[in-house]
Design a protein around this motif. Structure first.
Motif, PDB file in Angstrom:
ATOM      1  N   ILE A 194      42.425  31.976  43.730  1.00 38.42           N
ATOM      2  CA  ILE A 194      41.582  31.666  42.924  1.00 38.42           C
ATOM      3  C   ILE A 194      40.169  31.040  43.535  1.00 38.42           C
ATOM      4  O   ILE A 194      39.050  31.622  43.444  1.00 38.42           O
ATOM      5  N   PHE A 206      48.031  34.433  36.856  1.00 35.38           N
ATOM      6  CA  PHE A 206      46.660  33.977  37.491  1.00 35.38           C
ATOM      7  C   PHE A 206      46.767  34.152  38.656  1.00 35.38           C
ATOM      8  O   PHE A 206      45.859  34.167  39.457  1.00 35.38           O
ATOM      9  N   ARG A 240      47.565  44.535  41.708  1.00 35.40           N
ATOM     10  CA  ARG A 240      46.694  44.825  40.651  1.00 35.40           C
ATOM     11  C   ARG A 240      45.330  45.555  40.874  1.00 35.40           C
ATOM     12  O   ARG A 240      44.775  45.333  42.111  1.00 35.40           O
ATOM     13  N   TYR A 278      36.872  34.821  36.494  1.00 37.24           N
ATOM     14  CA  TYR A 278      36.059  33.489  36.252  1.00 37.24           C
ATOM     15  C   TYR A 278      34.955  33.494  37.479  1.00 37.24           C
ATOM     16  O   TYR A 278      33.906  33.162  37.222  1.00 37.24           O
ATOM     17  N   PRO A 279      35.536  33.895  38.686  1.00 35.60           N
ATOM     18  CA  PRO A 279      34.472  33.790  39.977  1.00 35.60           C
ATOM     19  C   PRO A 279      33.463  34.668  39.471  1.00 35.60           C
ATOM     20  O   PRO A 279      32.363  34.465  39.780  1.00 35.60           O
ATOM     21  N   ALA A 280      33.923  36.025  39.032  1.00 37.23           N
ATOM     22  CA  ALA A 280      32.790  36.864  38.603  1.00 37.23           C
ATOM     23  C   ALA A 280      32.103  36.638  37.545  1.00 37.23           C
ATOM     24  O   ALA A 280      30.757  36.778  37.583  1.00 37.23           O
ATOM     25  N   LEU A 302      42.842  43.374  33.386  1.00 36.79           N
ATOM     26  CA  LEU A 302      42.116  42.591  34.269  1.00 36.79           C
ATOM     27  C   LEU A 302      42.960  41.483  34.854  1.00 36.79           C
ATOM     28  O   LEU A 302      43.787  40.703  34.151  1.00 36.79           O
ATOM     29  N   SER A 303      43.094  41.425  36.272  1.00 36.28           N
ATOM     30  CA  SER A 303      43.644  40.126  36.743  1.00 36.28           C
ATOM     31  C   SER A 303      42.850  38.891  36.344  1.00 36.28           C
ATOM     32  O   SER A 303      41.594  38.844  36.766  1.00 36.28           O
ATOM     33  N   GLU A 304      43.658  38.134  35.752  1.00 38.63           N
ATOM     34  CA  GLU A 304      42.981  36.871  35.040  1.00 38.63           C
ATOM     35  C   GLU A 304      42.314  36.088  35.950  1.00 38.63           C
ATOM     36  O   GLU A 304      41.211  35.422  35.721  1.00 38.63           O
ATOM     37  N   GLY A 305      42.903  36.063  37.331  1.00 35.83           N
ATOM     38  CA  GLY A 305      42.173  34.926  38.160  1.00 35.83           C
ATOM     39  C   GLY A 305      40.801  35.427  38.668  1.00 35.83           C
ATOM     40  O   GLY A 305      40.177  34.694  39.105  1.00 35.83           O
ATOM     41  N   THR A 306      40.655  36.673  38.666  1.00 37.04           N
ATOM     42  CA  THR A 306      39.367  37.198  39.182  1.00 37.04           C
ATOM     43  C   THR A 306      38.052  37.200  38.232  1.00 37.04           C
ATOM     44  O   THR A 306      37.106  37.477  38.635  1.00 37.04           O
TER      45      THR A 306
END
Lengths: 104, 227
Positions: free
Chosen positions: B63, B57, B225, A44-46, A38-42
């Motif tokens: 983000i 990230f 990704r 937390y918003p989810a 998983l793309s780490e940045g996506t």
């Protein structure tokens, strides 16, 4: 296609117990055999959206390492939603499997 | 905590500055995540590990933009949950005031009647537009519908401003003419409630505009990704 299943993937990662974001990503990576990185940045918003929708709840905890972190847990509604998504997925994948199998 | 991580988290806070509560929570979680990634990276020096974790990230802007895209519909619903009940309360206070308090004297009866009419009409339009925003927001979560919802809420704020100005003038006139009286209390109470609603509506709109603007921006760092 996978993006449409991100919520189900996150909910299922929490089925085994409460976890923080980093651990959720690691769980998904491990349980998918490294397929879903998983793309780490996506994440937390989810996670925040799922919480506001009532499917998750969260709390700050301070473990022995001393760094406070936000831990997520499934709510009863989240557990029910995961059950529904799982049923839908198995019906869908079974139908596609049969179709592709017949074509092959 | 690495200076790189702190600086990254600060940039994230800055990107979401229009919603300080969300910014602080997201930045704190991301800081913890990056610190854990560095702690678990046994093959690189901490500064290099931090650089790698931050690269994975993505940019703070991306983000924050992803956050606004996920949360814009929920934010619109939160604004409506605030505006509709309070709007109903203001309408009730106006109805009670019109039944119990006399019209204050201000530059002749016609002026007072016009101001009272502007006060009532402005608020009815504001409520109607807020209700319209609610209906549109329930129809779907497409960007077009959400923008229409925000537009309707903006119109509601303009109409409420007209109402607040007219009602405030009448309350001030009543205070100047009669001092503390039932009439002054009636007009002041409804004007005060209207000001609270208008202030809250403007606050919500400011946040919604931040969400709308940021969610519409293209990504800074293209990513291949899957998720």
């Amino acid at each position: 296609m996978l993006k449409g299943h991100l919520d189900a993937i996150l909910l299922s990662a929490l089925e085994g117990g409460d976890a923080h974001g980093y651990a959720i990503i690691e769980t998904v990576r491990r349980r998918s055999g490294g397929t879903f990185d998983l793309s780490e940045g996506t994440i937390y918003p989810a996670l925040h959206r799922l919480e506001q929708s009532g499917l998750l709840e969260s709390r700050w905890v301070t473990p022995e390492t001393g760094r406070k972190r936000r831990v997520y847990a499934l709510t009863p509604a989240g557990r029910a939603s995961l059950g529904d998504r799982r049923s839908s997925w198995f019906s869908f994948s079974s139908a596609v499997g049969q179709l592709l199998g017949n074509l092959g | 905590m690495s200076a790189l991580i702190t600086s990254y988290a600060d940039a994230l806070r800055q990107s979401l500055a229009f919603d300080p509560h969300a910014a602080e929570r997201l930045a704190a979680e991301v800081e913890d995540h990056l610190a854990e990634a560095v702690a678990n990276d046994t093959t690189h020096q901490p500064s290099e590990a931090a650089r790698r974790a931050i690269r994975r990230f993505g940019s703070p802007h991306d983000i924050a933009a992803a956050y606004t895209r996920e949360h814009f519909p929920l934010r619109v619903q939160a604004a409506l949950r605030f505006a509709l009940p309070l709007g109903g309360l203001v309408l009730l206070s106006m109805w009670l005031r019109n039944g119990l308090a006399a019209l204050p004297a201000i530059a002749g009866p016609e002026t007072a009647e016009r101001l009272a009419h502007a006060d009532d009409l402005g608020f009815r339009v504001a409520i109607a537009l807020t209700a319209l925003a609610w209906v549109v927001s329930r129809l779907g979560r497409s960007g077009h519908r959400l923008r229409t919802t925000v537009l309707a809420l903006s119109g509601s704020a303009v109409a409420a401003t007209v109402s607040v100005a007219a009602g405030g003038l009448l309350a001030a006139a009543s205070l100047a003419d009669q001092g503390l009286s039932a009439t002054t209390a009636g007009w002041s109470a409804s004007a005060l409630l209207s000001v609270v609603l208008l202030g809250g509506l403007i606050h919500q709109l400011r946040i919604l505009k931040g969400y709308a603007d940021l969610s519409a921006t293209p990504p800074h760092t293209p990513t291949g990704r899957t998720l």
